[in-house]
Design a protein around this motif. Structure first.
Motif, short mmCIF file in Angstrom:
data_model
loop_
_atom_site.label_atom_id
_atom_site.label_comp_id
_atom_site.label_asym_id
_atom_site.label_seq_id
_atom_site.Cartn_x
_atom_site.Cartn_y
_atom_site.Cartn_z
N LYS A 102 61.45 102.48 56.16
CA LYS A 102 60.39 102.98 57.12
C LYS A 102 59.87 101.83 57.77
N HIS A 103 59.73 100.50 57.02
CA HIS A 103 58.87 99.50 57.58
C HIS A 103 59.78 98.27 57.75
N GLY A 104 61.08 98.34 57.38
CA GLY A 104 62.03 97.13 57.54
C GLY A 104 61.84 95.98 56.76
N VAL A 105 60.96 96.37 55.42
CA VAL A 105 60.80 95.24 54.61
C VAL A 105 61.88 94.68 53.61
N VAL A 106 62.11 93.31 53.72
CA VAL A 106 63.49 92.91 52.95
C VAL A 106 62.82 92.04 51.79
N SER A 107 61.74 91.61 51.76
CA SER A 107 61.27 90.57 50.71
C SER A 107 60.33 91.56 49.99
N PRO A 108 60.26 91.69 48.52
CA PRO A 108 59.13 92.31 47.88
C PRO A 108 57.85 92.00 48.17
N GLU A 110 56.87 90.93 51.29
CA GLU A 110 56.63 90.96 52.78
C GLU A 110 55.60 92.11 53.10
N TYR A 111 55.39 93.04 52.33
CA TYR A 111 54.56 94.10 52.85
C TYR A 111 53.05 93.49 52.48
N ALA A 338 66.23 87.18 45.02
CA ALA A 338 64.71 87.55 45.27
C ALA A 338 63.98 86.43 45.57
N ILE A 339 63.96 85.15 45.04
CA ILE A 339 63.17 84.05 45.62
C ILE A 339 63.44 83.64 46.82
N SER A 340 64.76 83.68 47.05
CA SER A 340 65.37 83.30 48.37
C SER A 340 64.84 84.07 49.52
N SER A 341 64.58 85.54 49.00
CA SER A 341 64.12 86.42 50.07
C SER A 341 62.39 86.31 50.27
N VAL A 342 61.87 85.76 49.37
CA VAL A 342 60.56 85.59 49.33
C VAL A 342 60.11 84.36 50.25
N ILE A 343 60.90 83.36 50.00
CA ILE A 343 60.78 82.11 50.56
C ILE A 343 61.32 82.21 52.11
N THR A 344 62.45 82.74 52.33
CA THR A 344 63.11 83.05 53.76
C THR A 344 62.01 83.82 54.66
N ARG A 345 61.56 85.02 53.88
CA ARG A 345 60.93 85.84 54.59
C ARG A 345 59.33 85.75 54.67
N ASP A 346 58.64 84.96 53.68
CA ASP A 346 57.31 84.89 53.56
C ASP A 346 56.76 83.32 53.67
N LEU A 347 57.48 82.71 53.17
CA LEU A 347 56.86 81.27 52.84
C LEU A 347 57.36 80.45 54.08
N GLY A 348 58.59 80.47 54.36
CA GLY A 348 59.42 79.40 55.10
C GLY A 348 58.72 79.59 56.52
#
Length: 502
Positions: A102-108, A110-111, A338-348
């Motif tokens: 529903k919201h296109g969330v990719v990283s855990p 991200e929301y 999972a870590i890559s998703s967090v760094i790619t979507r949230d931290l980077g």
């Protein structure tokens, strides 16, 4: 190890790399890389969820617990996880999936920027990422200890061998490679575990061993709780594992997100729960019987290695060792993704805003670089420390005690019952929980396992819920977000009729 054992082990590594290369063709975008676009059938998602939840640490640290205290290791560890995942099937699994759908969330994580605010998301992302690097370093050490025990290969070469193979398939194939290798690893470790189970029964009294051995083992080894593992510890551990294995351990949230729908995510969680309740018994009963087969060990963490060499013929030792590798590589690959998703979507994008302007191909390349870097960093930590006393200490003590403060704002933030707990409650519960853990562990130097694990969790939970009640931060956009997670998207067709691995 004979030539046949080495052949079996080499074949296993080749298979893992081949799956990674094949999976690369399935990955077209960063969404495919991190969640497969929601195309994983529920049964495959459930098996992957189960396989990604434990590593070779079980055959080192937990084998030592089984050797010293008996079946209690199944009760407080595996059974707690099985019950916790079963609870999560009804509470968390579908909500994770609907964040993606529903919201296109990719990283855990991200929301979290929407649920709380950006600072809360960043605090939880950084602390969780640092914890994961150390956690995975401990797992490299565990598999290197096992390889050293079987073959005499030096620790650092064992770390490099498993690390490089995992790096290849995780970097190339993303979550597709993780899930498919998880299935292959599940088959391999099932064969290896059954071989050891049969070997132990055959060497002792056959099937009657299952009920006769408890009278022959040291007192208390047949008790549900023994040694430092108390009822309070069990309750605290159940709470921690319910949070951790339903999304607090980020890679497991991805398994729910990768299912085709919320209802299918629930089914995958129920399958994983059933596997947790049944399969570890096959693994732990031989570990519990170890004092009868290899008595008087000065290093109980070597008990499973000693039994394998005593009981298993050529070829099966290689298969058992491949099973050890399968556990660790499954968990590390999923953690890396999972870590890559967090760094790619949230931290980077916060640290380097120009990342937001990258093309789809550019952001996918960046995700692969992050995955490669994470695995490399964890390997370096493992090599530098050379495994000196870190395996059980990190996995059972550090991770179990600090996962609660990190996971509570993440997990409870998904639920409508806690909608009044905002960023103030989230950050305070995280910070105070970690401070309490540091005081108990390092300030007063407590060695009470129950206190070290339970108190930070209880503190974080009370602070999060209490501040939400006393100083509510309810917002309309948060209500809208939480309410949207109650049902699957309209018109969604159940995956059991439409989804396929290909």
């Amino acid at each position: 190890m004979t030539a046949l054992d080495w052949t079996v082990l080499a074949g296993y590594f080749v298979l893992m790399v081949a799956i990674g290369v094949w999976s690369r063709s399935k990955v077209k975008t960063v969404v495919d890389y991190f969640t497969t676009g929601g195309r994983i059938p529920w049964w495959l998602s459930g098996i992957s969820h189960h396989m990604s939840g434990y590593s070779a640490v079980m055959f080192v640290a937990f084998a030592a617990v089984a050797y010293s205290y008996g079946i209690t290791v199944y009760v407080w560890w595996a059974m707690s996880i099985g019950v916790g995942v079963g609870i999560g099937a009804f509470v968390f699994a579908a909500r994770w999936n609907r964040l993606r759908a529903k919201h296109g969330v990719v990283s855990p994580l991200e929301y979290l920027a929407r649920r709380y605010n950006l600072p809360t998301q960043q605090v939880l992302a950084y602390s969780g990422a640092l914890l994961k690097v150390v956690d995975i370093a401990a797992k490299w050490v565990a598999i290197a200890v096992l390889l050293n025990g079987f073959t005499g290969v030096p620790m650092r070469w064992g770390i490099l061998l498993t690390g490089v193979v995992t790096m290849l398939y995780a970097t190339l194939g993303g979550l597709w490679a993780d899930v498919l290798t998880d299935f292959g690893q599940f088959v391999i470790q099932a064969a290896a575990g059954i071989a050891m189970f049969v070997g132990v029964l055959s060497h002792l009294d056959g099937i009657p061993t299952l009920w006769k051995m408890w009278d022959q083992l040291p007192a208390g080894h047949g008790s549900a709780l023994n040694g430092p593992y108390t009822p309070i510890f069990l309750i605290a551990f159940l709470f921690i594992k319910t949070f951790e294995y339903n999304g607090g351990m980020w890679n497991l949230a991805q398994r729910y997100m990768a299912a085709p729908s919320g209802s299918e995510a629930k089914r995958s969680a129920l399958l994983s729960s059933a596997l947790w309740l049944v399969w570890p018994l096959v693994l732990f009963i031989p570990m519990c019987a170890a004092p009868l087969l290899v008595p008087g060990l000065a290093k109980p963490e070597q008990s499973y290695v000693e039994m394998s060499q005593l009981l298993l013929p050529s070829g099966l030792i290689g298969l058992v060792l491949a099973g050890f590798f399968s556990h660790t590589m499954a968990m590390v690959a999923s953690d890396a993704n999972a870590i890559s998703s967090v760094i790619t979507r949230d931290l980077g994008p916060v640290l380097v805003p120009r990342l937001r302007q990258l093309s789809d191909a550019g952001i996918l390349k960046f995700a692969r670089i992050v995955t490669f870097s994470f695995v490399t960093a964890s390997m370096l930590i493992a090599i530098i420390t050379n495994g000196q006393g870190v395996v059980l200490k990190i996995v059972v003590d550090l991770v179990a005690a600090t996962m609660g403060p990190i996971a509570i704002p993440l997990m409870l933030g998904l639920l409508p019952w806690f909608r009044r707990s905002g960023s103030r409650a989230a950050i305070a519960s995280w910070a105070i929980g970690l401070i309490v853990w540091a005081i108990v562990k390092w300030g007063i130097g407590s060695t009470d396992t129950t206190l070290v694990v339970a108190l930070p969790l209880a503190t974080s939970l009370v602070v999060y819920v209490g501040l939400g009640r006393l100083l509510p931060e309810r917002r309309a956009e948060v209500d809208e977000l939480l309410d949207s997670l109650n049902t699957d998207p309209a018109g969604e067709v159940p995956a059991r009729r439409t989804a396929a691995v290909g």
